[in-house]
Design a protein around this motif. Structure first.
Motif: not given
Length: 191
Positions: A55-65
């Motif tokens: 998962m990656q931090w997009n500046g707001k939340t963690c995205t991906g799986e």
């Protein structure tokens, strides 16, 4: 009211969270890095990746799986990330993972402000079983009797330690071939 807004606004993406204490259970112990990608455990001197691997931090939340790895893959991933970034990322010890569980939450688990979209399941740790009795394979009596190890020692080789990040339970009998999420840790940056 201002404190509540400071905690809610980053979740809504209205402002980047500054480095500040967030956990009411341990005031001053937990903070988010200025870029939001790390959770700082100021008491232990550790920096946690805010998102599990995959998962990656997009500046707001963690995205991906979440990426599910066996124990050897998890250890190799930590080493690869260390080499790639030049920062000492590693698998955390079981006690370090247990410290992340906020038992004041209902239900207990990881603080969703600190660790958004975190899987609340078993995670790999680097803890090893050091209490397994050793059998000396070069002792004549062991060779004659056909013993190369006992059940506890063989189990320690086949199993690893994992921590349930919902309950905080740690177990040393997780099969090393189990596919589990990984949350890496490193020393906190020096101010």
């Amino acid at each position: 009211m201002k404190t509540i807004l400071l905690l809610i606004l980053p979740l809504l993406g209205l402002m980047a969270p500054p480095a500040r204490a967030l956990d009411s259970q341990a005031p001053g112990d937990w903070a988010v890095s200025a870029d939001g990608a790390l959770v700082l455990d100021q008491r232990a001197g550790l920096a946690w990746s805010r998102c599990v691997e995959g998962m990656q931090w997009n500046g707001k939340t963690c995205t991906g799986e979440p990426r599910l790895l066996d124990r050897a893959e998890a250890t190799a991933l930590a080493s690869e990330r260390w080499k790639a970034e030049g920062v000492g990322w590693r698998l955390p010890r079981a006690a370090e993972l247990q410290r992340l569980v906020d038992k004041s939450l209902q239900p207990p688990g990881l603080n969703p402000i600190l660790f958004p979209r975190a899987p609340g399941q078993w995670h790999w740790s680097s803890t090893v079983n050091t209490t397994a009795p050793r059998i000396n394979q070069y002792t004549y009596g062991n060779i004659v009797q056909g013993r190369s190890g006992d059940g506890a020692q063989q189990g320690a080789m086949l199993n690893g330690w994992a921590v349930n990040l919902t309950s905080g339970e740690a177990r040393g009998d997780a099969a090393r071939t189990s596919k589990l999420p990984v949350r890496l840790v490193r020393a906190a940056p020096v101010k």
